[in-house]
Design an enzyme around this catalytic site. Structure first.
Site, PDB file in Angstrom:
ATOM      1  CB  SER A   1      -0.892   0.017   1.243  1.00 40.36           C
ATOM      2  OG  SER A   1      -1.521   1.280   1.360  1.00 40.36           O
TER       3      SER A   1
ATOM      4  CE1 TYR B   1      -4.609  -2.129   4.504  1.00 43.46           C
ATOM      5  CE2 TYR B   1      -3.515  -0.018   4.187  1.00 43.46           C
ATOM      6  CZ  TYR B   1      -4.108  -1.144   3.659  1.00 43.46           C
ATOM      7  OH  TYR B   1      -4.212  -1.300   2.295  1.00 43.46           O
TER       8      TYR B   1
HETATM    9  N1  LIG Z   1      -8.224  -0.034  -2.864  1.00 38.68           N
HETATM   10  C1  LIG Z   1      -7.157   0.693  -2.571  1.00 38.68           C
HETATM   11  O1  LIG Z   1      -7.145   1.921  -2.753  1.00 38.68           O
HETATM   12  C2  LIG Z   1      -5.935   0.039  -2.014  1.00 38.68           C
HETATM   13  C3  LIG Z   1      -4.843   0.867  -1.730  1.00 38.68           C
HETATM   14  C4  LIG Z   1      -3.706   0.286  -1.205  1.00 38.68           C
HETATM   15  C5  LIG Z   1      -3.644  -1.074  -0.979  1.00 38.68           C
HETATM   16  N2  LIG Z   1      -4.706  -1.867  -1.259  1.00 38.68           N
HETATM   17  C6  LIG Z   1      -4.570  -3.298  -1.005  1.00 38.68           C
HETATM   18  O2  LIG Z   1      -4.965  -4.017  -2.159  1.00 38.68           O
HETATM   19  C7  LIG Z   1      -5.467  -5.298  -1.780  1.00 38.68           C
HETATM   20  C8  LIG Z   1      -6.837  -5.509  -2.423  1.00 38.68           C
HETATM   21  O3  LIG Z   1      -7.705  -4.495  -1.953  1.00 38.68           O
HETATM   22  P1  LIG Z   1      -9.108  -4.157  -2.654  1.00 38.68           P
HETATM   23  O4  LIG Z   1      -9.238  -2.691  -2.616  1.00 38.68           O
HETATM   24  O5  LIG Z   1      -9.232  -4.934  -3.908  1.00 38.68           O
HETATM   25  O6  LIG Z   1     -10.088  -4.729  -1.506  1.00 38.68           O
HETATM   26  P2  LIG Z   1     -11.422  -5.618  -1.579  1.00 38.68           P
HETATM   27  O7  LIG Z   1     -11.987  -5.554  -0.198  1.00 38.68           O
HETATM   28  O8  LIG Z   1     -12.255  -5.181  -2.728  1.00 38.68           O
HETATM   29  O9  LIG Z   1     -10.851  -7.078  -1.860  1.00 38.68           O
HETATM   30  C9  LIG Z   1     -10.098  -7.771  -0.878  1.00 38.68           C
HETATM   31  C10 LIG Z   1     -10.460  -9.236  -0.945  1.00 38.68           C
HETATM   32  O10 LIG Z   1      -9.640  -9.928   0.031  1.00 38.68           O
HETATM   33  C11 LIG Z   1     -10.473 -10.904   0.633  1.00 38.68           C
HETATM   34  N3  LIG Z   1      -9.953 -11.271   1.968  1.00 38.68           N
HETATM   35  C12 LIG Z   1      -9.993 -10.521   3.096  1.00 38.68           C
HETATM   36  N4  LIG Z   1      -9.478 -11.227   4.109  1.00 38.68           N
HETATM   37  C13 LIG Z   1      -9.084 -12.434   3.617  1.00 38.68           C
HETATM   38  C14 LIG Z   1      -8.497 -13.587   4.189  1.00 38.68           C
HETATM   39  N5  LIG Z   1      -8.214 -13.645   5.494  1.00 38.68           N
HETATM   40  N6  LIG Z   1      -8.230 -14.654   3.390  1.00 38.68           N
HETATM   41  C15 LIG Z   1      -8.548 -14.599   2.069  1.00 38.68           C
HETATM   42  N7  LIG Z   1      -9.123 -13.543   1.477  1.00 38.68           N
HETATM   43  C16 LIG Z   1      -9.398 -12.464   2.243  1.00 38.68           C
HETATM   44  C17 LIG Z   1     -11.843 -10.253   0.731  1.00 38.68           C
HETATM   45  O11 LIG Z   1     -12.873 -11.221   0.888  1.00 38.68           O
HETATM   46  C18 LIG Z   1     -11.918  -9.512  -0.602  1.00 38.68           C
HETATM   47  O12 LIG Z   1     -12.525 -10.315  -1.613  1.00 38.68           O
HETATM   48  C19 LIG Z   1      -5.518  -5.301  -0.266  1.00 38.68           C
HETATM   49  O13 LIG Z   1      -4.376  -5.975   0.238  1.00 38.68           O
HETATM   50  C20 LIG Z   1      -5.459  -3.832   0.095  1.00 38.68           C
HETATM   51  O14 LIG Z   1      -4.920  -3.615   1.386  1.00 38.68           O
HETATM   52  C21 LIG Z   1      -5.860  -1.330  -1.775  1.00 38.68           C
END
Ligand SMILES: NC(=O)c1ccc[n+]([C@@H]2O[C@H](COP(=O)([O-])OP(=O)(O)OC[C@H]3O[C@@H](n4cnc5c(N)ncnc54)[C@H](O)[C@@H]3O)[C@@H](O)[C@H]2O)c1
Length: 253
Positions: free
Chosen positions: A143, A156
């Site tokens: 992130s 986080y």
């Molecule tokens: N969206 C953003 O702006 C952003 C920014 C920085 C980092 N991220 C990172 O990107 C990654 C994806 O985020 P996203 O925005 O697509 O989120 P999202 O919530 O849309 O998708 C995350 C997925 O991970 C799954 N998940 C959660 N806990 C889990 C577990 N214990 N075991 C297996 N699966 C699990 C959830 O069910 C979900 O389907 C994450 O690691 C998040 O921290 C996202």
């Protein structure tokens, strides 16, 4: 399209939603056979159905990445049904917004368990296949908050900073084996995770207003991360390892 991905088995965690789903779809379009892993059993089945509708082979498995036995069982199924794992993208993650003094030990531990220990489990259980093949590609989604810090997210941010350090160290260890390990720290991507935070008023502003202040003047899309992933897992990215590849519209450099 990165043709060298063709027929390789790719595991994508967090593949039921957002970035993970987009990565799974992109790698499938590039010719990979994809295993979609997620905690949400129903959503991951639906995601795999979408990938199959595009003509690719896809397997859905419910996992909790924080639980090693769950990953071992899922990988056994992947190996039996699809073959050895060549590509791994760790996108499963959870966020959290709490004032530092209000974070409970349980909340701290769960975020670390999913975001950091989950990445450890998924990598450690996949690397033996890559060592056998003398080839492998790992991309860990961290992130941009770990680059610049973020208030109310010490747990986080600590977990994601851990992913960045973990990636650099693992890359050095696996470089001689033909395995690359890189991390993408996304900045503001329009996904269900960020929309949920926006709805709760936790982003300090709307996604649209954040986008207006971003140098490229838009929010990131899951497809932006998927495109970077597609490159990093390709044959031609073999000289790129241990890197932090920002995909953030220019917010962090
Ligand atoms: N969206 C953003 O702006 C952003 C920014 C920085 C980092 N991220 C990172 O990107 C990654 C994806 O985020 P996203 O925005 O697509 O989120 P999202 O919530 O849309 O998708 C995350 C997925 O991970 C799954 N998940 C959660 N806990 C889990 C577990 N214990 N075991 C297996 N699966 C699990 C959830 O069910 C979900 O389907 C994450 O690691 C998040 O921290 C996202």
């Amino acid at each position: 399209m990165h043709a060298a991905t063709r027929r390789k088995v790719a595991v994508v965690t967090g593949a039921a939603s957002g970035i993970g789903l987009s990565v799974a779809q992109r790698l499938a379009r590039d010719g990979a056979t994809v295993a979609l892993l997620d905690l949400d059993a129903e959503a991951v089945e639906a995601a795999a159905a979408k990938v199959r509708a595009d003509g690719a082979t896809a397997l859905a498995v419910r996992v909790d990445v924080a639980v090693r036995a769950s990953i071992d069982a899922a990988y056994a199924q992947v190996r039996e049904q699809l073959g050895p794992i060549a590509i791994l993208v760790n996108s499963a993650g959870i966020d959290g917004f709490k004032r530092f003094l209000n974070i409970t030990a349980e909340q701290w531990e769960r975020i670390l368990a999913v975001n950091l220990t989950g990445t450890f489990h998924c990598c450690q259980a996949a690397v033996p296949d890559m060592l056998d093949a003398g080839w492998g590609r790992i991309v860990n989604i961290s992130s941009s908050s770990a680059q610049g810090g973020q208030p109310l997210m010490t747990h986080y941010v600590a977990s994601k900073a851990g992913v960045i350090g973990f990636t650099k160290a693992l890359a050095l260890e696996l470089g001689p084996e033909g395995i690359t390990v890189n991390t993408i720290p996304p900045g503001f991507i329009d996904t269900p995770m960020s929309r949920r935070s926006e709805e709760k008023g936790l982003l300090g502003d709307t996604i649209e207003n954040h986008a207006a202040r971003t140098p490229v003047r838009r929010a990131g899309l899951p497809e932006d991360i998927a495109a970077a992933c597609a490159y990093l897992v390709s044959e031609e990215a073999g000289y790129v390892t241990g890197q932090v590849i920002g995909v953030n519209g220019g917010r962090n450099t």
